[in-house]
Design a protein around this motif. Sequence first.
Motif, PDB file in Angstrom:
ATOM      1  N   THR A 212      37.313 -22.561  99.371  1.00 47.67           N
ATOM      2  CA  THR A 212      37.623 -22.603 100.160  1.00 47.67           C
ATOM      3  C   THR A 212      38.439 -23.460 100.537  1.00 47.67           C
ATOM      4  O   THR A 212      38.923 -23.873 101.871  1.00 47.67           O
TER       5      THR A 212
ATOM      6  N   ARG B 238      41.497 -24.481 102.401  1.00 47.76           N
ATOM      7  CA  ARG B 238      41.748 -24.450 104.259  1.00 47.76           C
ATOM      8  C   ARG B 238      42.132 -26.297 103.667  1.00 47.76           C
ATOM      9  O   ARG B 238      43.594 -26.539 104.939  1.00 47.76           O
TER      10      ARG B 238
ATOM     11  N   GLY C 144      37.852 -15.914 103.289  1.00 49.02           N
ATOM     12  CA  GLY C 144      36.980 -16.783 104.071  1.00 49.02           C
ATOM     13  C   GLY C 144      38.032 -17.314 105.249  1.00 49.02           C
ATOM     14  O   GLY C 144      37.377 -17.564 106.174  1.00 49.02           O
TER      15      GLY C 144
ATOM     16  N   SER D 230      37.832 -16.637 108.810  1.00 46.30           N
ATOM     17  CA  SER D 230      37.476 -17.662 109.759  1.00 46.30           C
ATOM     18  C   SER D 230      38.529 -18.299 110.188  1.00 46.30           C
ATOM     19  O   SER D 230      38.957 -18.273 111.445  1.00 46.30           O
TER      20      SER D 230
ATOM     21  N   ASP E 238      41.786 -19.780 109.878  1.00 39.62           N
ATOM     22  CA  ASP E 238      42.083 -20.526 109.604  1.00 39.62           C
ATOM     23  C   ASP E 238      43.672 -19.923 108.889  1.00 39.62           C
ATOM     24  O   ASP E 238      44.251 -20.795 108.470  1.00 39.62           O
TER      25      ASP E 238
ATOM     26  N   LYS F  20      42.276 -23.680 113.490  1.00 42.97           N
ATOM     27  CA  LYS F  20      41.249 -25.093 114.607  1.00 42.97           C
ATOM     28  C   LYS F  20      41.722 -26.037 113.271  1.00 42.97           C
ATOM     29  O   LYS F  20      42.180 -26.514 112.033  1.00 42.97           O
TER      30      LYS F  20
END
Length: 142
Positions: free
Chosen positions: A29, A33, A98, A102, A104, A142
């Motif tokens: 993850t 990311r 994930g 979140s 993302d 983010k």
Amino acid sequence: NDTRLNGLKKWSHFLGFVRQGSAEDIDPTIAVRDSIRDWMVLGEKMPASHFLAHLGEALPVLDGGVYRNAVEQELDRTMLFVPGAGQASSSLSRALLGLRASGDLAWDSLSDAVGEGLTLTGRDGPRSELRFTHLWRPEESK
């Protein structure tokens, strides 16, 4: 041997490919990311096949990457599940889920995307309810 395993545990965690404390829990993850932040434009939808191609180039040990492909060519498919075309590995699936949770990453299935798509893989194999054709980084990412 133990020397190599200890090095693998340390570096795989440092690089974002496993959960803290275990080399058995492959979870890329963090690596995914960090990578998508470099090459995915916020809010721009990308076909799943393009996403996998970019990801495999950026992180060659993941699905579509040259190292991953080389290893999979040598595996005995009766001993270990190797995802087919249009299927994500269980580790990449875990990362994508994930990142979606979140905020993302987001995905959707577009009806005009014939032949496109990516199906995530769970513990028991491919999960047809987790299939999509396009991904994007939400504007409020983010």
